[in-house]
Design a protein around this motif. Structure first.
Motif, mmCIF file in Angstrom:
data_model
loop_
_atom_site.group_PDB
_atom_site.id
_atom_site.type_symbol
_atom_site.label_atom_id
_atom_site.label_comp_id
_atom_site.label_asym_id
_atom_site.label_seq_id
_atom_site.Cartn_x
_atom_site.Cartn_y
_atom_site.Cartn_z
ATOM 1 N N PHE A 227 0.830 -1.216 0.000
ATOM 2 C CA PHE A 227 0.000 0.000 0.000
ATOM 3 C C PHE A 227 0.863 1.265 0.000
ATOM 4 N N HIS A 228 1.846 1.300 0.898
ATOM 5 C CA HIS A 228 2.607 2.536 1.104
ATOM 6 C C HIS A 228 3.479 2.844 -0.114
ATOM 7 N N TYR A 229 4.253 1.854 -0.545
ATOM 8 C CA TYR A 229 5.097 2.024 -1.737
ATOM 9 C C TYR A 229 4.249 1.900 -3.005
ATOM 10 N N ASN B 113 10.605 12.554 -0.398
ATOM 11 C CA ASN B 113 10.666 12.030 0.966
ATOM 12 C C ASN B 113 10.541 10.503 0.979
ATOM 13 N N HIS B 114 9.600 9.979 0.183
ATOM 14 C CA HIS B 114 9.423 8.516 0.149
ATOM 15 C C HIS B 114 10.597 7.818 -0.529
ATOM 16 N N ALA B 115 11.193 8.447 -1.542
ATOM 17 C CA ALA B 115 12.376 7.838 -2.174
ATOM 18 C C ALA B 115 13.478 7.670 -1.135
ATOM 19 N N PHE C 176 12.092 9.514 9.114
ATOM 20 C CA PHE C 176 11.033 8.615 9.564
ATOM 21 C C PHE C 176 9.693 9.201 9.125
ATOM 22 N N ASP C 177 8.950 8.425 8.340
ATOM 23 C CA ASP C 177 7.610 8.812 7.900
ATOM 24 C C ASP C 177 6.650 8.525 9.047
ATOM 25 N N VAL C 178 5.972 9.561 9.541
ATOM 26 C CA VAL C 178 4.984 9.332 10.603
ATOM 27 C C VAL C 178 3.553 9.662 10.163
ATOM 28 N N GLU D 103 0.081 8.320 9.204
ATOM 29 C CA GLU D 103 -0.501 7.060 9.705
ATOM 30 C C GLU D 103 -0.411 5.934 8.674
ATOM 31 N N HIS D 104 -0.425 6.256 7.367
ATOM 32 C CA HIS D 104 -0.370 5.194 6.351
ATOM 33 C C HIS D 104 0.951 4.416 6.430
ATOM 34 N N ALA D 105 1.970 4.996 7.077
ATOM 35 C CA ALA D 105 3.272 4.322 7.182
ATOM 36 C C ALA D 105 3.260 3.187 8.206
HETATM 37 MN MN MN Z 1 4.267 7.827 3.520
#
Ligand code: MN
Length: 196
Positions: A28-30, A75-77, A159-161, A163-165
């Motif tokens: 889901f996240h990636y 940020n996600h990369a 750190f991704d905070v 909620e989906h993380a």
């Molecule tokens: Mn995220």
């Protein structure tokens, strides 16, 4: 050349980070969230001033939907790149270690400040270990799609905070997610970002 934002590739299989990050969360996240930011950005860029800019330039300067989607892609990369199922190095060495000791006193103190920033950030956002041009390190909370480039700093660790993380794996237990993340940080990647 016209800017085309490409989907960052994972350095590991979707199930490889479990149980810290489950295969379902990666899917889901990636697979969904990050892919949507990439698609949105590619749909938004044509016809704007950003058609020949790099992702970093857009994430550092653009406002509105383009800035938000570029920030989230960047940020996600960085987030997904920094993990490894069995990190070759489990803590920093060399120049990065020296900078951490200089800025925070110790590795443990840096971890504790990063955990505090990530666990107390209200709402959606990111906790960052950032480097200034002189090599000084700082820990910052940034909301939504904000990123260190917008503040003249270099991203080192994040750190991704949102909620989906973590919600599928940890529900409301954000501190448990944060504590587990340290076990999959690949310090070779983090050192390379700092020394770049
Ligand atoms: Mn995220």
């Amino acid at each position: 050349m016209e800017t085309k934002i490409v989907m960052p590739q994972l350095r590991y299989a979707a199930d490889a980070l479990a149980p810290v990050i489950s295969e379902q969360t990666i899917n889901f996240h990636y697979g969904k969230h990050l892919q949507a930011y990439v698609n949105n950005l590619n749909n938004l860029i044509p016809g704007t001033q950003w058609t020949e800019a790099t992702l970093e330039e857009i994430a550092a300067k653009a406002e509105g939907g383009i800035g938000n989607n570029a920030g989230q892609v960047l940020n996600h990369a960085l987030y997904f790149e920094q993990f490894a199922p069995k990190p070759a190095k489990t803590q920093p060495e060399g120049k990065l270690d020296e900078a951490i000791v200089k800025s925070f006193g110790s590795f443990e103190e840096m971890k504790s400040k990063m955990n505090a920033a990530a666990s107390t950030l209200f709402g959606s956002g990111w906790a960052w270990l950032c480097a200034a041009n002189d090599g000084d390190l700082s820990i910052m909370q940034m909301t939504n799609a904000d990123n260190p480039l917008r503040h003249g700093l270099r991203p080192v660790l994040t750190f991704d905070v949102w909620e989906h993380a973590y919600y599928l794996d940890y529900q409301n237990r954000r501190p448990d997610y944060l504590a587990a993340l340290w076990n999959i940080i690949d310090w070779q990647v983090i050192e390379a970002r700092f020394e770049k």
